[in-house]
Write a protein that holds these residues in place. Structure first.
Motif, PDB file in Angstrom:
ATOM      1  N   UNK A 187       9.738   0.464  14.195  1.00 21.36           N
ATOM      2  CA  UNK A 187       9.489   2.539  14.180  1.00 21.36           C
ATOM      3  C   UNK A 187       9.727   2.558  12.871  1.00 21.36           C
ATOM      4  N   UNK A 188      10.016   2.341  11.447  1.00 20.06           N
ATOM      5  CA  UNK A 188      10.566   2.101  10.744  1.00 20.06           C
ATOM      6  C   UNK A 188       9.583   2.166   9.869  1.00 20.06           C
ATOM      7  N   UNK A 189       8.344   3.081   9.120  1.00 20.23           N
ATOM      8  CA  UNK A 189       7.214   3.194   8.348  1.00 20.23           C
ATOM      9  C   UNK A 189       7.866   2.632   6.204  1.00 20.23           C
ATOM     10  N   UNK A 190       6.960   1.309   6.372  1.00 24.96           N
ATOM     11  CA  UNK A 190       7.150   1.086   4.726  1.00 24.96           C
ATOM     12  C   UNK A 190       6.854   2.093   3.672  1.00 24.96           C
ATOM     13  N   UNK A 191       7.182   2.979   3.095  1.00 29.15           N
ATOM     14  CA  UNK A 191       6.550   3.698   2.239  1.00 29.15           C
ATOM     15  C   UNK A 191       7.000   3.245   0.390  1.00 29.15           C
ATOM     16  N   UNK A 192       5.890   2.903   0.593  1.00 29.94           N
ATOM     17  CA  UNK A 192       6.107   2.811  -0.928  1.00 29.94           C
ATOM     18  C   UNK A 192       5.637   3.179  -2.084  1.00 29.94           C
ATOM     19  N   UNK A 193       6.876   3.640  -3.097  1.00 28.63           N
ATOM     20  CA  UNK A 193       5.800   4.370  -4.712  1.00 28.63           C
ATOM     21  C   UNK A 193       6.237   4.401  -4.992  1.00 28.63           C
ATOM     22  N   UNK A 194       4.891   4.152  -5.999  1.00 27.61           N
ATOM     23  CA  UNK A 194       4.663   3.383  -7.306  1.00 27.61           C
ATOM     24  C   UNK A 194       6.054   4.384  -8.426  1.00 27.61           C
ATOM     25  N   UNK A 195       6.334   3.653  -8.814  1.00 27.67           N
ATOM     26  CA  UNK A 195       7.206   2.610 -10.040  1.00 27.67           C
ATOM     27  C   UNK A 195       9.123   3.537  -9.161  1.00 27.67           C
ATOM     28  N   UNK A 196       9.705   3.328  -8.496  1.00 22.76           N
ATOM     29  CA  UNK A 196      10.654   2.164  -7.722  1.00 22.76           C
ATOM     30  C   UNK A 196      11.044   1.608  -7.578  1.00 22.76           C
ATOM     31  N   UNK A 197      12.645   1.956  -7.644  1.00 25.38           N
ATOM     32  CA  UNK A 197      12.959   0.656  -7.874  1.00 25.38           C
ATOM     33  C   UNK A 197      13.371  -0.751  -6.779  1.00 25.38           C
ATOM     34  N   UNK A 198      12.323  -2.045  -7.239  1.00 22.35           N
ATOM     35  CA  UNK A 198      12.888  -2.794  -5.953  1.00 22.35           C
ATOM     36  C   UNK A 198      13.702  -3.739  -6.301  1.00 22.35           C
ATOM     37  N   UNK A 199      15.204  -3.290  -7.101  1.00 28.67           N
ATOM     38  CA  UNK A 199      15.620  -4.535  -6.661  1.00 28.67           C
ATOM     39  C   UNK A 199      16.783  -4.956  -5.317  1.00 28.67           C
ATOM     40  N   UNK A 200      16.656  -3.432  -4.789  1.00 30.21           N
ATOM     41  CA  UNK A 200      16.985  -3.739  -3.392  1.00 30.21           C
ATOM     42  C   UNK A 200      16.740  -4.041  -2.100  1.00 30.21           C
ATOM     43  N   UNK A 201      15.072  -4.214  -2.700  1.00 31.45           N
ATOM     44  CA  UNK A 201      14.017  -4.543  -1.546  1.00 31.45           C
ATOM     45  C   UNK A 201      14.379  -6.263  -1.411  1.00 31.45           C
ATOM     46  N   UNK A 202      14.447  -6.728   0.175  1.00 27.75           N
ATOM     47  CA  UNK A 202      14.010  -8.022   0.222  1.00 27.75           C
ATOM     48  C   UNK A 202      13.048  -8.528   0.044  1.00 27.75           C
ATOM     49  N   UNK A 203      13.047  -9.807  -0.590  1.00 24.32           N
ATOM     50  CA  UNK A 203      11.724 -10.651  -0.433  1.00 24.32           C
ATOM     51  C   UNK A 203      10.454 -10.023   0.975  1.00 24.32           C
ATOM     52  N   UNK A 204      11.506 -10.317   2.021  1.00 24.20           N
ATOM     53  CA  UNK A 204      10.147 -10.065   3.337  1.00 24.20           C
ATOM     54  C   UNK A 204       9.603  -8.671   3.143  1.00 24.20           C
ATOM     55  N   UNK A 205      10.303  -8.070   2.763  1.00 20.90           N
ATOM     56  CA  UNK A 205      10.005  -6.459   2.403  1.00 20.90           C
ATOM     57  C   UNK A 205       9.041  -5.645   1.773  1.00 20.90           C
TER      58      UNK A 205
END
Length: 64
Positions: A9-27
């Motif tokens: 149910x969680x939607x993945x919303x990618x924002x261009x230029x957002x910080x990626x350091x806290x995101x898991x490899x799977x995500x």
């Protein structure tokens, strides 16, 4: 709600230029997949619009 339901149910919303350091490899892989699908969708729409434009230009161009 269990973990699987929460993830679905969680939607993945990618924002261009957002910080990626806290995101898991799977995500990150999921985001890449979603962005590639979006690129394909946009590319198909662009191709369709360009074909329509070429057809219109061809039809309305004066024949010499």
């Amino acid at each position: 709600m269990n973990d699987d339901q929460e993830r679905s149910t969680k939607t993945t919303r990618h924002e261009i230029g957002s910080d990626l350091s806290a995101i898991s490899p799977d995500e990150l892989r999921l985001r890449i997949t979603e962005l590639e699908a979006e690129i394909a969708r946009i590319s198909a729409e662009l191709a369709q619009k360009e074909a329509s434009r070429r057809a219109a230009d061809s039809f309305f161009t004066p024949k010499v």
